[in-house]
Scaffold this motif. Structure first.
Motif, PDB file in Angstrom:
ATOM      1  N   GLN A   1     -10.173  13.977 -14.684  1.00  0.00           N
ATOM      2  CA  GLN A   1      -8.776  13.876 -14.251  1.00  0.00           C
ATOM      3  C   GLN A   1      -8.673  13.205 -12.881  1.00  0.00           C
ATOM      4  OE1 GLN A   1      -6.796  17.492 -12.779  1.00  0.00           O
ATOM      5  NE2 GLN A   1      -5.234  17.205 -14.378  1.00  0.00           N
ATOM      6  N   LEU A   2      -9.483  13.647 -11.929  1.00  0.00           N
ATOM      7  CA  LEU A   2      -9.450  13.076 -10.587  1.00  0.00           C
ATOM      8  C   LEU A   2      -9.850  11.606 -10.580  1.00  0.00           C
ATOM      9  CD1 LEU A   2     -10.912  15.778  -8.153  1.00  0.00           C
ATOM     10  CD2 LEU A   2      -8.615  14.786  -8.130  1.00  0.00           C
ATOM     11  N   THR A   3     -10.823  11.273 -11.411  1.00  0.00           N
ATOM     12  CA  THR A   3     -11.273   9.879 -11.479  1.00  0.00           C
ATOM     13  C   THR A   3     -10.144   8.981 -11.955  1.00  0.00           C
ATOM     14  OG1 THR A   3     -13.556  10.561 -11.887  1.00  0.00           O
ATOM     15  CG2 THR A   3     -12.963   8.312 -12.493  1.00  0.00           C
ATOM     16  N   ARG A   4      -9.438   9.410 -12.980  1.00  0.00           N
ATOM     17  CA  ARG A   4      -8.323   8.585 -13.477  1.00  0.00           C
ATOM     18  C   ARG A   4      -7.153   8.586 -12.495  1.00  0.00           C
ATOM     19  NH1 ARG A   4      -9.945  10.051 -19.233  1.00  0.00           N
ATOM     20  NH2 ARG A   4     -10.882   8.077 -19.914  1.00  0.00           N
ATOM     21  N   MET A   5      -6.930   9.699 -11.807  1.00  0.00           N
ATOM     22  CA  MET A   5      -5.861   9.741 -10.815  1.00  0.00           C
ATOM     23  C   MET A   5      -6.134   8.774  -9.664  1.00  0.00           C
ATOM     24  SD  MET A   5      -5.143  13.872 -10.661  1.00  0.00           S
ATOM     25  CE  MET A   5      -4.091  13.766  -9.211  1.00  0.00           C
ATOM     26  N   ASN A   6      -7.411   8.569  -9.365  1.00  0.00           N
ATOM     27  CA  ASN A   6      -7.794   7.701  -8.251  1.00  0.00           C
ATOM     28  C   ASN A   6      -8.300   6.331  -8.708  1.00  0.00           C
ATOM     29  OD1 ASN A   6      -7.762   9.340  -5.539  1.00  0.00           O
ATOM     30  ND2 ASN A   6      -8.559  10.742  -7.085  1.00  0.00           N
ATOM     31  N   ALA A   7      -8.023   5.993  -9.962  1.00  0.00           N
ATOM     32  CA  ALA A   7      -8.565   4.759 -10.533  1.00  0.00           C
ATOM     33  C   ALA A   7      -8.210   3.525  -9.704  1.00  0.00           C
ATOM     34  CB  ALA A   7      -8.081   4.592 -11.963  1.00  0.00           C
ATOM     35  N   GLU A   8      -6.973   3.397  -9.317  1.00  0.00           N
ATOM     36  CA  GLU A   8      -6.567   2.225  -8.533  1.00  0.00           C
ATOM     37  C   GLU A   8      -7.233   2.224  -7.163  1.00  0.00           C
ATOM     38  OE1 GLU A   8      -2.490  -0.023  -6.940  1.00  0.00           O
ATOM     39  OE2 GLU A   8      -2.351   1.779  -8.195  1.00  0.00           O
TER      40      GLU A   8
ATOM     41  N   ASN B   1      -2.717  20.317 -16.052  1.00  0.00           N
ATOM     42  CA  ASN B   1      -2.654  18.876 -16.263  1.00  0.00           C
ATOM     43  C   ASN B   1      -1.205  18.441 -16.468  1.00  0.00           C
ATOM     44  OD1 ASN B   1      -3.658  16.257 -16.609  1.00  0.00           O
ATOM     45  ND2 ASN B   1      -4.065  16.542 -18.788  1.00  0.00           N
ATOM     46  N   PRO B   2      -0.365  18.647 -15.438  1.00  0.00           N
ATOM     47  CA  PRO B   2       1.076  18.408 -15.600  1.00  0.00           C
ATOM     48  C   PRO B   2       1.429  16.964 -15.925  1.00  0.00           C
ATOM     49  CG  PRO B   2       0.515  18.735 -13.286  1.00  0.00           C
ATOM     50  CD  PRO B   2      -0.698  19.103 -14.078  1.00  0.00           C
ATOM     51  N   GLU B   3       0.580  16.019 -15.505  1.00  0.00           N
ATOM     52  CA  GLU B   3       0.860  14.602 -15.764  1.00  0.00           C
ATOM     53  C   GLU B   3       0.270  14.140 -17.096  1.00  0.00           C
ATOM     54  OE1 GLU B   3      -0.157  12.138 -12.436  1.00  0.00           O
ATOM     55  OE2 GLU B   3       0.623  13.586 -10.999  1.00  0.00           O
ATOM     56  N   ASN B   4      -0.338  15.071 -17.813  1.00  0.00           N
ATOM     57  CA  ASN B   4      -0.912  14.783 -19.136  1.00  0.00           C
ATOM     58  C   ASN B   4      -1.890  13.606 -19.080  1.00  0.00           C
ATOM     59  OD1 ASN B   4      -1.156  15.467 -21.870  1.00  0.00           O
ATOM     60  ND2 ASN B   4       0.319  13.902 -22.490  1.00  0.00           N
ATOM     61  N   ILE B   5      -2.729  13.608 -18.064  1.00  0.00           N
ATOM     62  CA  ILE B   5      -3.762  12.594 -17.931  1.00  0.00           C
ATOM     63  C   ILE B   5      -4.830  12.839 -18.997  1.00  0.00           C
ATOM     64  CG2 ILE B   5      -5.634  11.770 -16.411  1.00  0.00           C
ATOM     65  CD1 ILE B   5      -3.752  12.437 -14.055  1.00  0.00           C
ATOM     66  N   SER B   6      -5.297  11.786 -19.625  1.00  0.00           N
ATOM     67  CA  SER B   6      -6.321  11.938 -20.663  1.00  0.00           C
ATOM     68  C   SER B   6      -7.591  12.539 -20.073  1.00  0.00           C
ATOM     69  CB  SER B   6      -6.647  10.579 -21.284  1.00  0.00           C
ATOM     70  OG  SER B   6      -7.738  10.702 -22.178  1.00  0.00           O
ATOM     71  N   LEU B   7      -8.090  13.584 -20.709  1.00  0.00           N
ATOM     72  CA  LEU B   7      -9.324  14.235 -20.296  1.00  0.00           C
ATOM     73  C   LEU B   7     -10.496  13.806 -21.182  1.00  0.00           C
ATOM     74  CD1 LEU B   7      -7.910  17.825 -19.668  1.00  0.00           C
ATOM     75  CD2 LEU B   7      -8.188  15.966 -18.016  1.00  0.00           C
ATOM     76  N   ARG B   8     -10.267  12.827 -22.017  1.00  0.00           N
ATOM     77  CA  ARG B   8     -11.306  12.329 -22.921  1.00  0.00           C
ATOM     78  C   ARG B   8     -12.162  11.277 -22.222  1.00  0.00           C
ATOM     79  NH1 ARG B   8     -11.926   7.736 -25.937  1.00  0.00           N
ATOM     80  NH2 ARG B   8     -12.993   7.901 -27.955  1.00  0.00           N
ATOM     81  N   PRO B   9     -13.473  11.477 -22.171  1.00  0.00           N
ATOM     82  CA  PRO B   9     -14.340  10.413 -21.665  1.00  0.00           C
ATOM     83  C   PRO B   9     -14.280   9.221 -22.627  1.00  0.00           C
ATOM     84  CG  PRO B   9     -15.530  12.512 -21.871  1.00  0.00           C
ATOM     85  CD  PRO B   9     -14.231  12.662 -22.597  1.00  0.00           C
ATOM     86  N   ASP B  10     -14.446   8.021 -22.104  1.00  0.00           N
ATOM     87  CA  ASP B  10     -14.423   6.838 -22.952  1.00  0.00           C
ATOM     88  C   ASP B  10     -15.759   6.618 -23.652  1.00  0.00           C
ATOM     89  OD1 ASP B  10     -11.693   5.804 -22.476  1.00  0.00           O
ATOM     90  OD2 ASP B  10     -12.398   5.735 -20.410  1.00  0.00           O
ATOM     91  N   PHE B  11     -16.825   7.184 -23.108  1.00  0.00           N
ATOM     92  CA  PHE B  11     -18.149   7.151 -23.736  1.00  0.00           C
ATOM     93  C   PHE B  11     -18.996   8.232 -23.090  1.00  0.00           C
ATOM     94  CE2 PHE B  11     -18.168   4.215 -20.173  1.00  0.00           C
ATOM     95  CZ  PHE B  11     -19.349   4.511 -19.503  1.00  0.00           C
ATOM     96  N   SER B  12     -20.088   8.586 -23.749  1.00  0.00           N
ATOM     97  CA  SER B  12     -20.979   9.594 -23.177  1.00  0.00           C
ATOM     98  C   SER B  12     -22.423   9.123 -23.261  1.00  0.00           C
ATOM     99  CB  SER B  12     -20.812  10.948 -23.874  1.00  0.00           C
ATOM    100  OG  SER B  12     -21.137  10.862 -25.244  1.00  0.00           O
TER     101      SER B  12
END
Length: 304
Positions: A136-143, A178-189
């Motif tokens: 979640q934090l990684t996607r929140m800070n992606a930019e 997860n109020p912003e409904n950010i995807s918690l799915r990894p894109d690969f593992s």
């Protein structure tokens, strides 16, 4: 003495790094927690040079960013192993991050809570909460971190492989706010000698007991046997293990790979004849990380 040890540990973690890095606490208030003043985080350096961290109460991510000229706008969250009793923080964490950063990857080492009834209301979900929060934090800070939010992977070793596999199969149920409904799915593992299953005939029993207790219900065992939780939405995976692994049965990797194939999920499995358990990045006669890099290029996570 504790201060000296702390400085020594920090020095060892940083001595090989020249890239930008930051340590970030996952939470302002840790969820699913109970207070216990006697439970204090501990770091030890073994004679083998491995930094072992235990009794984590303040989970963090350490973010290592590549040189801007190399940046591939991809992130990998790294989950060190240790049987859910310790974290092999450099061998299966920061050392791996060093390699990934050279590939232009933002490497994020997760210092996750180890399951404990002493500090957790429900210890089975504690590590997963921290993995989901890291995603979640990684996607929140992606930019801010110059990351493509559709290229966020997770990597785990041994019990850390269990955590990475759990995050890859249990993403539909948020164990954190997860109020912003950010995807918690990894894109690969990326799963290295992983403890995929909790089934008693193939699991690593120490990891199972630490995560689920000595007498888990059948429902709990099945829930955390990730080979049973694979679906058509499970992310692609790269798996590596040695056939002579004396701690974690190769059946863990094989069954997860078979489940991925059954659900038509892209996957690659490397089973080496020799190598034992806990080989980290290296095997006696091969550099499996080179094969991982080729897989990532083939699947367009990395540019050639």
């Amino acid at each position: 003495m504790k201060k000296i040890l702390f400085l020594l540990v920090v020095g060892l973690l940083l001595q090989n790094f020249c890239m930008a890095q930051k340590v970030i606490s996952l939470y302002s208030k840790v969820p699913n927690s109970k207070q216990n003043a006697a439970y204090q985080e501990k770091s030890e350096i073994g004679k083998d040079g491995v930094i072992r961290i235990s009794k984590v109460t303040n989970p963090t991510i350490t973010v290592f960013q590549p040189d801007k000229k190399l940046d591939q706008h991809i992130a990998i969250i790294i989950c060190p192993g240790g049987g859910y009793s310790i974290l092999a923080f450099n061998k299966e964490g920061t050392d791996v991050a060093e390699t990934l950063v050279k590939w232009g990857i933002t490497a994020i080492v997760l210092k996750y809570r180890l399951p404990s009834d002493v500090i957790m209301i429900d210890k089975a979900i504690g590590p997963l909460q921290d993995a989901q929060r890291a995603i979640q934090l990684t996607r929140m800070n992606a930019e801010k971190w110059n990351i493509d939010p559709s290229k966020v992977g997770i990597m785990g070793f041994s019990a850390g492989g269990n955590l990475a596999a759990t995050a890859s199969t249990h993403f539909d149920k948020a164990e954190i706010d997860n109020p912003e409904n950010i995807s918690l799915r990894p894109d690969f593992s990326i799963l290295a000698y992983p403890v995929v299953s909790m089934q008693k005939d193939i699991t690593h029993m120490g990891s199972r007991i630490n995560l689920l207790g000595k007498t888990p219900t059948e429902a709990s065992v099945n829930e955390y046997s990730n080979e049973l939780q694979v679906s058509e939405n499970t992310p692609p995976a790269f798996l590596v293990q040695a056939s002579d692994d004396g701690a974690v049965s190769p059946e863990n990797s094989i069954k997860y790979y078979e489940a991925l194939l059954k659900n038509h999920i892209p996957a690659e499995l490397h089973l080496y004849q020799n190598g034992g358990h806990g080989f980290g990045q290296k095997l006696p006669e091969d550099q499996w990380m080179n094969r991982l890099k080729s897989w990532m290029e083939h699947n367009h996570y990395l540019n050639n």
